[in-house]
Design an enzyme around this catalytic site. Structure first.
Site, short mmCIF file in Angstrom:
data_model
loop_
_atom_site.label_atom_id
_atom_site.label_comp_id
_atom_site.label_asym_id
_atom_site.label_seq_id
_atom_site.Cartn_x
_atom_site.Cartn_y
_atom_site.Cartn_z
N ALA A 59 40.82 33.72 31.38
CA ALA A 59 40.11 34.49 30.15
C ALA A 59 38.60 34.11 30.41
CB ALA A 59 40.89 33.99 28.76
N PHE A 114 64.42 34.22 48.14
CA PHE A 114 64.58 33.70 46.93
C PHE A 114 63.39 34.13 45.85
CE2 PHE A 114 61.84 30.63 48.86
CZ PHE A 114 61.07 30.01 47.72
N ILE A 124 50.09 25.47 49.31
CA ILE A 124 49.19 24.47 49.55
C ILE A 124 47.75 24.59 49.00
CG2 ILE A 124 48.53 23.09 51.67
CD1 ILE A 124 51.29 22.47 51.16
N HIS A 156 51.08 42.37 45.74
CA HIS A 156 51.19 42.38 44.45
C HIS A 156 51.59 43.69 43.66
CE1 HIS A 156 48.23 38.65 43.91
NE2 HIS A 156 49.17 38.19 44.94
N ARG A 204 57.79 35.66 41.75
CA ARG A 204 57.56 35.65 43.19
C ARG A 204 58.89 36.13 43.70
NH1 ARG A 204 53.84 30.75 43.19
NH2 ARG A 204 52.00 31.99 42.39
N SER A 232 39.82 33.97 51.21
CA SER A 232 40.24 32.82 51.35
C SER A 232 41.28 32.69 52.25
CB SER A 232 41.09 32.29 49.91
OG SER A 232 42.17 33.33 49.46
N VAL A 262 55.98 31.58 33.24
CA VAL A 262 54.79 32.00 32.48
C VAL A 262 53.65 31.26 32.55
CG1 VAL A 262 54.24 32.37 29.83
CG2 VAL A 262 56.64 32.75 30.68
N GLU A 289 53.34 40.33 36.66
CA GLU A 289 52.86 40.66 38.13
C GLU A 289 54.03 40.14 38.93
OE1 GLU A 289 48.52 39.99 39.97
OE2 GLU A 289 49.79 38.14 40.11
N VAL A 335 66.85 37.12 36.48
CA VAL A 335 68.36 37.79 36.84
C VAL A 335 68.37 38.84 37.38
CG1 VAL A 335 70.35 38.37 35.49
CG2 VAL A 335 68.93 36.60 34.38
P1 0O2 Z 1 48.17 31.07 39.24
O1 0O2 Z 1 48.11 29.66 39.01
O2 0O2 Z 1 48.89 31.32 40.41
O3 0O2 Z 1 49.11 31.53 37.81
P2 0O2 Z 1 41.70 36.86 40.60
O4 0O2 Z 1 42.39 35.84 39.76
O5 0O2 Z 1 40.52 37.32 40.29
O6 0O2 Z 1 41.65 36.52 42.00
P3 0O2 Z 1 43.52 39.07 39.50
O7 0O2 Z 1 42.72 40.24 39.02
O8 0O2 Z 1 43.94 38.27 38.45
O9 0O2 Z 1 42.56 38.34 40.60
O10 0O2 Z 1 44.52 39.31 40.60
P4 0O2 Z 1 45.28 38.93 41.95
O11 0O2 Z 1 44.11 38.43 42.70
O12 0O2 Z 1 46.00 40.38 42.29
O13 0O2 Z 1 46.30 37.96 41.33
C1 0O2 Z 1 45.80 36.58 40.96
C2 0O2 Z 1 46.84 35.69 41.37
O14 0O2 Z 1 47.13 35.84 42.84
C3 0O2 Z 1 46.69 34.30 41.18
O15 0O2 Z 1 46.75 33.70 40.15
C4 0O2 Z 1 47.35 33.66 42.42
O16 0O2 Z 1 48.66 33.54 41.79
C5 0O2 Z 1 47.50 34.71 43.24
N1 0O2 Z 1 46.07 34.62 44.24
C6 0O2 Z 1 44.90 35.38 44.45
N2 0O2 Z 1 44.16 35.01 45.35
C7 0O2 Z 1 44.65 33.89 45.88
C8 0O2 Z 1 44.21 32.70 46.77
O17 0O2 Z 1 42.94 32.79 47.39
N3 0O2 Z 1 45.04 31.43 46.92
C9 0O2 Z 1 46.02 31.42 46.23
N4 0O2 Z 1 46.80 30.16 46.22
N5 0O2 Z 1 46.44 32.25 45.39
C10 0O2 Z 1 46.00 33.54 45.12
P5 0O2 Z 1 46.01 32.75 39.27
O18 0O2 Z 1 45.11 33.36 38.17
O19 0O2 Z 1 45.20 32.06 40.40
O20 0O2 Z 1 46.85 31.85 38.78
#
Ligand code: 0O2
Length: 211
Positions: A56, A41, A153, A120, A77, A114, A46, A139, A21
């Site tokens: 974890a 947008f 994608i 962030h 986001r 990647s 969660v 985050e 909101v």
């Molecule tokens: P989801 O499914 O998006 O919720 P790490 O997980 O070790 O890379 P950390 O410490 O959690 O990193 O922090 P980071 O990298 O700031 O934040 C992780 C989140 O950033 C990821 O969440 C994704 O949402 C996004 N992200 C980071 N790297 C990539 C990537 O290479 N490709 C994509 N598509 N997203 C990315 P999660 O946990 O992956 O889960």
């Protein structure tokens, strides 16, 4: 009976709803002023329990340390049209006094291996509960539409291949990341042209509404 996970996730759900909101409200304020909104947008979610458990395990986070060590159980986001809008949005977040920024990670100047690009911001957000205030980590990922397209994608492919991409897919994703970068660059170059057209379009829509 209310389960342990429901209780644990309740403040995260509340934070996501409240922040959706609040952050969407920022866009509305720009619209009301009739100026370009740096926010296109906003979405929020969660993290599903299965993903919390997966992460974890991968990052060796004990389950009783999730609150302090997993920063993205609650995630928002904010999508922007232009790369420069991201800076504006970050500035706006820094000025707010309803949460505290604890960390910023700039994957735009320092993209991930990647090809992932995004900015962030990790915040400590106070949730009001019947037992008092509870501060939780949230985050906020700020990215352009092109960055979001690529990440969405790549995320689905990552899920399909469990992170072990075949070489050809990996190469294509790298090329797609480069294309998304170029798209952002091109759009930035014609930004003022685009904004003028968008402003003229909304004026026309408004005039139609008043007829
Ligand atoms: P989801 O499914 O998006 O919720 P790490 O997980 O070790 O890379 P950390 O410490 O959690 O990193 O922090 P980071 O990298 O700031 O934040 C992780 C989140 O950033 C990821 O969440 C994704 O949402 C996004 N992200 C980071 N790297 C990539 C990537 O290479 N490709 C994509 N598509 N997203 C990315 P999660 O946990 O992956 O889960």
């Amino acid at each position: 009976m209310v389960k342990h996970w429901d209780l644990f996730l309740a403040p995260y759900k509340q934070a996501v709803e409240e922040l959706k909101v609040k952050l969407k409200g920022m866009r509305t304020q720009f619209e009301m002023q009739g100026v370009h909104s740096p926010i296109e947008f906003v979405t929020g979610r969660v993290k599903p329990i299965a993903s919390i458990l997966d992460k974890a395990q991968k990052k060796n986070i004990p389950l009783d340390k999730l609150e302090e060590q997993m920063q993205d159980i609650a995630g928002l986001r904010m999508m922007c049209q232009f790369v420069d809008d991201i800076k504006t949005v970050v500035e706006l977040l820094r000025k707010r006094n309803d949460f505290e920024i604890v960390e910023e990670r700039d994957y735009i100047t320092q993209k991930k291996e990647s090809g992932y690009r995004s900015y962030h911001v990790v915040i400590r957000y106070p949730v009001q509960t019947i037992h008092g205030e509870k501060k939780i980590l949230v985050e906020i990922q700020i990215r352009t539409l092109a960055m979001n397209f690529w990440a969405t994608i790549e995320h689905s492919l990552n899920y399909k291949y469990s992170g072990r991409f075949p070489e050809d897919i990996k190469a294509r994703l790298q090329r797609a990341a480069e294309a998304a970068y170029l798209l952002d660059e091109e759009m930035s170059k014609i930004r003022f042209e685009i904004q003028e057209a968008q402003a003229a379009f909304s004026r026309k829509q408004e005039a139609k509404g008043e007829e």
